[in-house]
Each structure stands twice: as structure tokens, then as C-alpha cells.
Design a protein around this motif. Structure first.
Motif, mmCIF file in Angstrom:
data_model
loop_
_atom_site.group_PDB
_atom_site.id
_atom_site.type_symbol
_atom_site.label_atom_id
_atom_site.label_comp_id
_atom_site.label_asym_id
_atom_site.label_seq_id
_atom_site.Cartn_x
_atom_site.Cartn_y
_atom_site.Cartn_z
ATOM 1 N N GLY A 10 83.259 -58.803 15.571
ATOM 2 C CA GLY A 10 81.982 -59.362 15.138
ATOM 3 C C GLY A 10 80.808 -58.961 16.011
ATOM 4 N N ASP A 11 81.084 -58.387 17.201
ATOM 5 C CA ASP A 11 79.992 -57.921 18.059
ATOM 6 C C ASP A 11 79.303 -56.708 17.436
ATOM 7 O OD1 ASP A 11 80.623 -59.865 19.856
ATOM 8 O OD2 ASP A 11 81.663 -58.554 21.267
ATOM 9 N N PHE A 12 78.056 -56.486 17.846
ATOM 10 C CA PHE A 12 77.330 -55.286 17.426
ATOM 11 C C PHE A 12 77.120 -54.390 18.636
ATOM 12 C CE2 PHE A 12 76.418 -58.158 13.977
ATOM 13 C CZ PHE A 12 76.403 -57.320 12.860
ATOM 14 N N VAL A 13 77.431 -53.108 18.484
ATOM 15 C CA VAL A 13 77.365 -52.172 19.604
ATOM 16 C C VAL A 13 76.515 -50.959 19.219
ATOM 17 C CG1 VAL A 13 79.617 -52.863 20.498
ATOM 18 C CG2 VAL A 13 79.483 -50.965 18.883
ATOM 19 N N ASP A 14 76.034 -50.269 20.246
ATOM 20 C CA ASP A 14 75.344 -48.990 20.064
ATOM 21 C C ASP A 14 76.274 -47.884 20.547
ATOM 22 O OD1 ASP A 14 73.226 -50.548 19.307
ATOM 23 O OD2 ASP A 14 72.201 -50.405 21.239
ATOM 24 N N ALA A 15 76.419 -46.831 19.756
ATOM 25 C CA ALA A 15 77.304 -45.720 20.101
ATOM 26 C C ALA A 15 76.480 -44.484 20.444
ATOM 27 C CB ALA A 15 78.262 -45.406 18.954
ATOM 28 N N ILE A 16 76.787 -43.882 21.602
ATOM 29 C CA ILE A 16 76.080 -42.680 22.054
ATOM 30 C C ILE A 16 77.076 -41.538 22.163
ATOM 31 C CG2 ILE A 16 74.675 -41.672 23.891
ATOM 32 C CD1 ILE A 16 73.961 -44.555 24.710
ATOM 33 N N LYS A 69 72.097 -41.501 19.405
ATOM 34 C CA LYS A 69 72.434 -42.908 19.585
ATOM 35 C C LYS A 69 72.365 -43.603 18.235
ATOM 36 C CE LYS A 69 71.341 -46.872 22.547
ATOM 37 N NZ LYS A 69 70.505 -47.331 23.684
ATOM 38 N N VAL A 70 73.489 -44.189 17.816
ATOM 39 C CA VAL A 70 73.557 -44.922 16.556
ATOM 40 C C VAL A 70 73.570 -46.410 16.890
ATOM 41 C CG1 VAL A 70 74.852 -45.304 14.441
ATOM 42 C CG2 VAL A 70 74.830 -43.051 15.482
ATOM 43 N N LEU A 71 72.628 -47.163 16.301
ATOM 44 C CA LEU A 71 72.434 -48.569 16.652
ATOM 45 C C LEU A 71 73.194 -49.518 15.718
ATOM 46 C CD1 LEU A 71 68.577 -48.529 17.304
ATOM 47 C CD2 LEU A 71 70.397 -48.153 18.957
ATOM 48 N N ASN A 72 73.572 -50.649 16.279
ATOM 49 C CA ASN A 72 74.065 -51.800 15.510
ATOM 50 C C ASN A 72 75.269 -51.482 14.625
ATOM 51 O OD1 ASN A 72 72.033 -53.426 16.603
ATOM 52 N ND2 ASN A 72 70.598 -52.821 15.006
ATOM 53 N N LEU A 124 87.707 -50.597 16.434
ATOM 54 C CA LEU A 124 87.346 -50.109 15.109
ATOM 55 C C LEU A 124 85.930 -50.574 14.804
ATOM 56 C CD1 LEU A 124 88.940 -48.533 12.896
ATOM 57 C CD2 LEU A 124 89.307 -50.717 11.768
ATOM 58 N N VAL A 125 85.002 -49.620 14.648
ATOM 59 C CA VAL A 125 83.605 -49.972 14.376
ATOM 60 C C VAL A 125 83.204 -49.449 13.008
ATOM 61 C CG1 VAL A 125 82.971 -49.976 16.812
ATOM 62 C CG2 VAL A 125 82.689 -47.877 15.492
ATOM 63 N N SER A 126 82.275 -50.153 12.364
ATOM 64 C CA SER A 126 81.807 -49.748 11.047
ATOM 65 C C SER A 126 80.920 -48.518 11.157
ATOM 66 C CB SER A 126 81.022 -50.891 10.399
ATOM 67 O OG SER A 126 79.871 -51.180 11.179
ATOM 68 N N GLY A 127 80.966 -47.676 10.136
ATOM 69 C CA GLY A 127 80.075 -46.520 10.100
ATOM 70 C C GLY A 127 80.590 -45.347 10.908
ATOM 71 N N ILE A 145 79.988 -43.275 24.332
ATOM 72 C CA ILE A 145 79.576 -44.395 25.174
ATOM 73 C C ILE A 145 79.212 -45.560 24.268
ATOM 74 C CG2 ILE A 145 77.951 -45.186 26.934
ATOM 75 C CD1 ILE A 145 77.519 -42.189 27.599
ATOM 76 N N LEU A 146 79.866 -46.693 24.479
ATOM 77 C CA LEU A 146 79.573 -47.896 23.696
ATOM 78 C C LEU A 146 78.794 -48.874 24.548
ATOM 79 C CD1 LEU A 146 82.974 -48.501 21.872
ATOM 80 C CD2 LEU A 146 80.936 -47.411 20.950
ATOM 81 N N GLU A 147 77.656 -49.344 24.054
ATOM 82 C CA GLU A 147 76.817 -50.309 24.769
ATOM 83 C C GLU A 147 76.697 -51.573 23.947
ATOM 84 O OE1 GLU A 147 73.107 -48.359 25.390
ATOM 85 O OE2 GLU A 147 73.782 -47.287 27.174
ATOM 86 N N LYS A 148 76.676 -52.703 24.658
ATOM 87 C CA LYS A 148 76.607 -53.998 23.985
ATOM 88 C C LYS A 148 75.261 -54.644 24.259
ATOM 89 C CE LYS A 148 79.284 -58.268 23.612
ATOM 90 N NZ LYS A 148 80.455 -58.991 24.098
#
Length: 210
Positions: free
Chosen positions: A108-114, A176-179, A193-196, A207-210
Motif C-alpha cells: 500500500g506504500d507509494f514509492v518513486d523508482a529511479i 524517475k517514475v513517481l508514485n 511488486l510495484v504497479s506500473g 533505486i526505490l525512494e519512499k
């Protein structure tokens, strides 16, 4: 900001609770080792440096060997600094400690992927910028399907403006892909496992940032 270093495993899809087929990316996140802890007194800012992946000792520069030895760990492939690691990780991010995916992220968390996008080489304007080519209107070109056409430089301004969309190198840049929503966490396997979609090919660093 807390985060972790990982590796892109690939893409798949799962069904959500309401029956929708959701495209998602599987990331092997961690385990990462804390290789340096910075604070305001000595460095002017607070940050945590994490290391991920194994690297051969013979291929590691001697200054880095000493850096990893101080942290009590083996040489790492990828080293990333995260500024202002969140307060709830106080004590968990001491030098030499291991940070795992399940400790940082939850469902349920939202992360940014770089990541670094796939390199496409030298591409024309149709592929690089989505130009239409010769369609309903010519826009300064004749019988050349995928050319850019007129670029508008006449006696004034007698030059091409900077930033004009033209052919050139495409891809291979930091993206960088957000949210992205964390759909599932497998702590025993260090998988998230992240969406998108996430930038980069399979087995590339993320790199995953919270």
C-alpha cells in the motif's frame, strides 16, 4: 527520505481485488548494507549510504576497499546515498547493519523508482519526439516520410534556437517514475511488486525512494 537499492527482475501482471488486470514490475530490493552514516556535526547534513550487490575485490579500487572494510562488509557493486533517513529507522541504520525490503516498505506504500532508461541510439524525430512525418500537411518537407521538415530559421533569427526538437541520441538517461504503488512484499525473498513500469532493462539497478 528512506529508500533501498534493488535490481529489476522483470514485468508481470496480477489481478486486483476488483478484478482489473494490473501491469507491475518485480524488483529484488536489497538486502543492503549501511556503508556510511553522515551527520550534521561532521558532514553538514544527515544521510545514510547503502551498498548493494557483490563486487570482486580485485576489481575494487583500494580507497573503496578501505571504505567497505571500515563498515565491516565485502565490496559492493552499487553505492547510493539517501538523505535524511526517516526517524523510525533510528538505530537500524548504524554502520555495518543490513537493511531489508520488508523493513522499509509495506503493501500500500507509494514509492518513486529511479533507473537508467534503455539506450536507443541515434533516432529520428518520429521515434524520438512523436512527429507525424508527412501526414495531412507537409510542414516544409516533400516526399520524405520521416524527416523533420522546416526548422524555421530564416534571415531572422539566422540561427536555430536551443532546445529545438531534432534527431539525436535517445534513451540511456536517468529517469524517475513517481508514485508507484507497492502491491506485494515478499520479505523472505527480498522481492517487491510495484504497479506500473520501471525504467531500465532486466537486471539493471533501481533505486526505490519512499
Amino acid at each position: 527520505m528512506s529508500g533501498i537499492i534493488g535490481k529489476k527482475v522483470g514485468m508481470t501482471s496480477i489481478f486486483s481485488a476488483d478484478g482489473r488486470n494490473v501491469a507491475c514490475t518485480l524488483i529484488e530490493a536489497g538486502p543492503c548494507v549501511v556503508t556510511q552514516v553522515k551527520n550534521v556535526e561532521t558532514d553538514g547534513y544527515s544521510a545514510v549510504q547503502l551498498g548493494y550487490g557483490e563486487r570482486k575485490e580485485k576489481n575494487t579500487p583500494k580507497p573503496l576497499l578501505g571504505h567497505f572494510k571500515k563498515a565491516g562488509t565485502t565490496p559492493k557493486q552499487k553505492v547510493v546515498e539517501f538523505r535524511d533517513f526517516r526517524v523510525e529507522f533510528e538505530g537500524q541504520v548504524d554502520l555495518g547493519k543490513t537493511v531489508k525490503a520488508g523493513e522499509v516498505f509495506g503493501e500500500g506504500d507509494f514509492v518513486d523508482a529511479i533507473g537508467t532508461s534503455k539506450g536507443k541510439g541515434f533516432q529520428g524525430v518520429v521515434k524520438r519526439h512523436g512527429f507525424g512525418g508527412v501526414g495531412g500537411a507537409t510542414h516544409g518537407q516533400h516526399n520524405r516520410q520521416r524527416h523533420p521538415g522546416s526548422i524555421g530559421a530564416c534571415s531572422w533569427p539566422s540561427r536555430v534556437f536551443k532546445g529545438l526538437r531534432m534527431a539525436g541520441r535517445m534513451g540511456g538517461s536517468r529517469v524517475k517514475v513517481l508514485n508507484l504503488k507497492v502491491l506485494k512484499v515478499y520479505p523472505e525473498k527480498n522481492l517487491i511488486l510495484v504497479s506500473g513500469s520501471v525504467p531500465g532493462p532486466k537486471n539493471s539497478f533501481v533505486i526505490l525512494e519512499k
